[in-house]
Design an enzyme around this catalytic site. Structure first.
Site, PDB file in Angstrom:
ATOM      1  N   VAL A  20       1.597   4.082  -1.693  1.00  8.41           N
ATOM      2  CA  VAL A  20       0.909   3.584  -2.882  1.00  8.41           C
ATOM      3  C   VAL A  20       0.880   4.695  -3.919  1.00  8.41           C
ATOM      4  CG1 VAL A  20      -1.229   2.611  -3.775  1.00  8.41           C
ATOM      5  CG2 VAL A  20      -0.561   2.170  -1.420  1.00  8.41           C
ATOM      6  N   GLY A  22       4.189   0.789   3.221  1.00  6.46           N
ATOM      7  CA  GLY A  22       4.832   1.675   2.275  1.00  6.46           C
ATOM      8  C   GLY A  22       3.806   2.447   1.473  1.00  6.46           C
ATOM      9  N   GLY A  80       0.423   3.374   3.007  1.00  5.79           N
ATOM     10  CA  GLY A  80      -0.134   2.243   3.734  1.00  5.79           C
ATOM     11  C   GLY A  80       0.832   1.800   4.802  1.00  5.79           C
ATOM     12  N   GLY A  81       0.461   0.752   5.484  1.00  7.32           N
ATOM     13  CA  GLY A  81       1.287   0.279   6.578  1.00  7.32           C
ATOM     14  C   GLY A  81       2.629  -0.249   6.106  1.00  7.32           C
ATOM     15  N   ASP A 126     -10.557  -7.344   8.928  1.00  6.98           N
ATOM     16  CA  ASP A 126     -10.744  -5.889   8.985  1.00  6.98           C
ATOM     17  C   ASP A 126     -11.686  -5.422   7.885  1.00  6.98           C
ATOM     18  OD1 ASP A 126     -10.530  -3.361   9.992  1.00  6.98           O
ATOM     19  OD2 ASP A 126      -8.558  -2.954   9.145  1.00  6.98           O
ATOM     20  N   LEU A 137      -0.880   8.102  -3.916  1.00  7.31           N
ATOM     21  CA  LEU A 137      -2.286   8.005  -3.518  1.00  7.31           C
ATOM     22  C   LEU A 137      -2.419   7.976  -2.013  1.00  7.31           C
ATOM     23  CD1 LEU A 137      -3.498   5.259  -5.999  1.00  7.31           C
ATOM     24  CD2 LEU A 137      -4.152   7.654  -6.016  1.00  7.31           C
TER      25      LEU A 137
END
Ligand SMILES: *[C@@H]1O[C@H](CO)[C@@H](O)[C@H](O)[C@H]1NC(C)=O
Ligand SMILES: *[C@@H]1O[C@H](CO)[C@@H](O)[C@H](O)[C@H]1NC(C)=O
Ligand SMILES: *[C@@H]1O[C@H](CO)[C@@H](O)[C@H](O)[C@H]1NC(C)=O
Ligand SMILES: *[C@@H]1O[C@H](CO)[C@@H](O)[C@H](O)[C@H]1NC(C)=O
Ligand SMILES: *[C@@H]1O[C@H](CO)[C@@H](O)[C@H](O)[C@H]1NC(C)=O
Ligand SMILES: *[C@@H]1O[C@H](CO)[C@@H](O)[C@H](O)[C@H]1NC(C)=O
Ligand SMILES: *[C@@H]1O[C@H](CO)[C@@H](O)[C@H](O)[C@H]1NC(C)=O
Ligand SMILES: *[C@@H]1O[C@H](CO)[C@@H](O)[C@H](O)[C@H]1NC(C)=O
Ligand SMILES: *[C@@H]1O[C@H](CO)[C@@H](O)[C@H](O)[C@H]1NC(C)=O
Ligand SMILES: *[C@@H]1O[C@H](CO)[C@@H](O)[C@H](O)[C@H]1NC(C)=O
Length: 803
Positions: free
Chosen positions: A507, A505, A502-503, A618, A499
């Site tokens: 997804v 690893g 991310g930071g 965030d 998908l």
């Protein structure tokens, strides 16, 4: 014929009356045009005549908009040979040559056409001066084939392959000298078509490759309901054009004297031009700003970074933030065992040395690239299919939107190496995993240098990883998934299931045997955190349970593998809906209010109702996921920080978060508290109501952001104007006004003036009760943040934690 001549002499007024008549709109060999006369286009939009641009003393034959006070010139015939005085004459010869003569009969300029029978010159309402044969309608010549500095709607840039004519824009020398300046704006068709701005022989800016709907490097200007962009590529031509779909808008593209390409618009009633879009706009637009294999991201400062697996060629320069001269591979490639990593939301690198392979699946494209040892990256680009690059990757930048990914070849040993430093730290508080987006990775590399020094200073706080879940029955322990179950569910972590990255690893999307859909976060290998600590921590986080938080289903540890399993939300994130014209129609007023209240409740839970006190830090539209019923769920705690329950405020030298959503005290002084989340929430509410991003509003007043806009409407008592049209026209006014007032209270400059989330939830869920008057919002202009920020950059470092 005599009648035609007569009208021509009468010029403007006569032509305006006879809108569709022949006279005044056409020119035949019998008649010439002298200074002071003009040829009017059939609809009266343009005129051809003698002009003196700017404060020039010279005369030129040119086409300009007719009737407006500012008679903008769009085309000039004799660019390099001006006329001295008002003595020029335009004649059409009997065999079809349109010639411009000075008083001594010398030919200053001509179309060079000959051998025509019964020629006629005509100014079309598109601004195109055409020379045709009256009887055969054969086109002899047209001004659209000889562009100056202006691209009008319908005009083509690029190649006519039958005549080998390349049409491109050239700038003027100055506003009063139309002779060709230094800048060119050309369509390149070497591999994937793209437009490139040159200064002499130096590339200055690329629009990025054509991707079907627009140019990849200008994500904001995809075909919309104002403009349609078109690229035609066949055996006759390779051209780019645009059209204006909205009849009330007049628009053209101008390459101005200082080398800026501007898309200028005005409404028919409005007299002044506004730049709707222009570039180069920011440092990342500058061609190869970071050098070969560098990546530019304007959202953080400094904007340059190396691609993963690469390091600066001259580390000293990079450290001093001067002369970003590119990056080199840390580990040489080994042809057979290399792999790829995906970079999301990119402007693709220069395609001049790229190869197009046509229709291929992502997997086929990857396989091809893997087989060819010189292939350094691949991507699927709509309209061209599989595209591969060789050698250095030049001029990559990152955007905050867009769906395009670039897969970069890396030695296998580099692929597993991104790791989070967290494991090494002592767990002071507990926390967090990242779910989402690509946040992270680049920044991470980007600030390694700085962090090496600063990390030591800030030992406390900021530890790991997020998660929470809703209660599933009464079980208290977090289910442990078996690695084989996960492998089966995600098709063995196949690329097709991915998908995003991310930071911490990638997804993956997956489906359990019972049909339940899941999202699996695969934490990068190399974390030294032990199994015990990991599960302990995750189960603590998992005890955060709320319907407006994304649910953690379980985790999995096996050897070095650390996996987190979340519920899969099919409707993706809020920004996907509210900022999109079509999809935003799905969110009527009631739905939007529900979303707002849902987010407020989720945040309230984090702030005070859970056992921990958590500052999200965030909060933004892309971090709000939506389920099937469009219920909001807060996600991405990559930056969240847990407070002791009695702690109210903290200070950090590392500001994390997203510009546009950050409160002033946080962005500038690094102070954060529940009130900085309240600020972000206020911004989010205004975005949901208006359907506009805080940072992108009203090109006419580029310095006012959404907050400033809302504030002004509020002070002028015109609040409802902020509403997104997609909301429709039936809604309870008083409720909306209340909602806007609450949002404005949340974004007040002084953090102590802002309400708490508990008060917000109360204010939103009741309909009576007097609300306080909001004070001026913080950061209500669009640009000062960056300026102030760089001024105090010794104090603030925008980053995420590194190793
Ligand atoms: C231009 O046209 C005018 C009117 O038709 C004619 O008198 C004149 O001689 C022409 N000049 C040239 C150089 O052909
Ligand atoms: C332009 O015309 C003026 C007056 O007729 C003359 O003085 C001047 O020298 C001319 N300039 C050029 C460049 O021919
Ligand atoms: C007409 O153009 C020629 C060539 O540039 C020039 O020699 C001549 O002086 C011009 N005549 C006038 C009156 O400007
Ligand atoms: C746009 O492009 C398509 C094919 O790429 C072509 O069929 C169509 O005629 C073009 N439209 C215009 C207005 O050029
Ligand atoms: C060119 O466009 C840019 C951006 O709109 C503007 O700042 C600049 O002043 C323009 N240059 C000229 C000479 O008009
Ligand atoms: C490349 O990788 C393969 C498989 O890991 C290994 O057998 C080979 O020795 C490596 N070659 C080089 C030149 O490193
Ligand atoms: C393309 O290849 C040429 C010749 O090898 C090289 O000089 C040039 O720098 C390359 N361009 C890019 C963008 O990599
Ligand atoms: C591309 O290939 C796929 C299958 O490989 C096929 O389904 C699709 O129709 C093709 N598209 C085009 C435009 O040829
Ligand atoms: C590898 O790619 C390069 C550049 O696209 C191409 O010239 C070369 O023929 C390819 N080699 C093989 C073995 O396919
Ligand atoms: C680029 O900056 C944006 C700031 O909004 C951030 O969200 C994103 O993660 C950054 N990209 C990378 C790869 O660091």
């Amino acid at each position: 014929m005599a009648l035609a001549a007569w009208f021509l002499v009468l010029g403007i007024s006569a032509a305006a009356i006879l809108v569709h008549g022949q006279p005044g709109h056409t020119m035949t060999p019998a008649k010439s045009i002298v200074d002071g006369q003009s040829l009017i286009s059939s609809g009266g939009t343009f005129e051809l005549g003698f002009i003196s641009p700017g404060d020039s003393n010279n005369r030129y034959l040119g086409i300009r908009y007719k009737g407006t006070p500012v008679k903008t010139v769009v085309w000039v015939a004799n660019r390099i040979s001006p006329l001295n005085g008002s003595t020029g004459v335009l004649n059409l010869t009997g065999d079809g040559n349109l010639v411009l003569l000075n008083s001594t009969g010398y030919i200053i300029w001509s179309t060079g056409t000959t051998n025509a029978i019964n020629p006629v010159a005509q100014l079309q309402d598109s601004g195109n001066l055409v020379l045709i044969e009256r009887t055969t309608k054969k086109l002899l010549w047209q001004s659209f084939d000889h562009p100056g500095n202006t691209l009008l709607p319908g005009m083509k840039l690029g190649w006519d392959l039958r005549t080998n004519l390349n049409r491109y824009l050239t700038s003027w020398k100055s506003s009063s000298d139309p002779s060709p300046g230094d800048y060119y704006y050309k369509l390149h068709t070497d591999a994937v078509p793209e437009l490139v701005l040159w200064r002499g022989s130096v590339p200055m800016y690329r629009t990025g490759p054509w991707n079907g709907g627009g140019f990849n490097g200008i994500p904001e200007t995809k075909t919309n309901n104002m403009f349609r962009f078109n690229l035609t590529s066949n055996k006759y031509e390779a051209t780019y054009t645009f059209q204006v779909l909205d009849n009330n808008i007049i628009c053209h593209v101008l390459l101005n004297e200082t080398g800026v390409v501007q898309r200028l618009v005005r409404s028919k009633q409005n007299l002044a031009w506004d730049p709707y879009w222009w570039f180069p706009k920011d440092p990342c637009d500058t061609y190869a700003n970071c050098g070969a294999n560098g990546v530019c991201n304007t959202s953080y400062s400094p904007s340059c970074d190396c691609l993963r697996g690469f390091s600066p060629k001259s580390p000293q320069n990079w450290k001093m933030r001067i002369n970003f001269d590119g990056c080199v591979r840390r580990t040489a490639l080994n042809c057979s065992s290399d792999g790829f990593f995906g970079l999301q939301q990119v402007k693709f690198p220069d395609t001049s040395n790229a190869t197009v392979h046509g229709n291929k699946s992502l997997k086929e494209c990857k396989d091809w690239c893997l087989k060819n040892c010189t292939c350094s990256a691949y991507a699927i680009i709509e309209g061209s299919g599989c595209v591969t690059w060789t050698g250095d990757l030049v001029d990559i930048r990152l955007f905050t939107e867009g769906e395009e990914n670039l897969y970069v070849r890396l030695a296998s040993s580099e692929l597993g190496q991104i790791r989070d430093n967290y494991g090494k730290k002592k767990l002071v508080n507990v926390i967090v995993v990242i779910i989402s987006s690509l946040a992270g990775f680049l920044l991470f590399v980007c600030f390694i240098q700085l962090l090496r020094q600063k990390n030591r200073k800030e030992k406390q706080g900021e530890t790991i990883i997020t998660h929470y879940r809703e209660s599933r029955g009464n079980e208290l322990e977090l289910p442990l998934f078996d690695i084989h179950t996960i492998r089966t569910a995600t098709n063995n972590f196949s690329e097709d299931n991915k998908l995003g990255e991310g930071g911490f690893g990638p997804v993956y999307k997956g489906q359990l045997e019972d049909g339940e859909k899941i999202a699996v976060k695969r934490l990068s290998k190399g974390s030294v955190q032990g199994i015990h600590e990991f599960t302990n921590e995750v189960s603590l986080i998992a005890k955060l349970q709320h319907r407006n938080l994304v649910r953690l289903l379980g985790c999995c540890t096996e050897g070095e593998e650390r996996l987190l399993v979340y519920e899969y939300l099919q409707n993706t994130s809020l920004d996907y809906f509210i900022f999109d014209r079509k999809r935003s129609a799905l969110l009527n007023w009631q739905k939007r209010l529900d979303v707002i209240i849902g987010i407020a409740r989720g945040l309230l839970y984090l702030h005070q109702d859970s056992r921990l006190k958590i500052i999200h830090r965030d909060l933004k539209a892309s971090n709000i996921l939506l389920d099937k019923e469009l219920n909001p769920k807060i996600s991405d705690f990559g930056t969240a920080r847990i407070f002791k329950v009695d702690q109210t405020e903290a200070n950090t030298i590392r500001v994390v978060g997203t510009y546009g959503y950050m409160s002033p005290e946080y962005a500038m002084d690094g102070i954060f508290s529940v009130k900085s989340d309240v600020f972000s929430f206020g911004v989010l509410v205004l975005e949901i109501l208006s359907g506009k991003k805080n940072r992108m509003i009203n090109q006419a007043e580029a310095r006012v952001n959404l907050l400033g806009h809302a504030w002004r409407l509020w002070t002028e008592d015109r609040c409802l104007e902020i509403l997104d049209e997609a909301v429709g026209c039936t809604y309870p006014e008083s409720k909306i006004l209340r909602c806007i007032q609450v949002a404005l209270l949340c974004v007040q400059e002084g953090s102590e003036d802002r309400p708490t989330m508990a008060e917000v939830v109360l204010m939103l869920s009741t309909e009576s009760g007097l609300l306080p008057q909001p004070q001026r919002p913080g950061f209500y202009t669009a640009t000062p943040l960056m300026e102030r920020n760089s001024a105090s950059s010794n104090k603030i470092t925008v980053t995420i934690e590194g190793r």
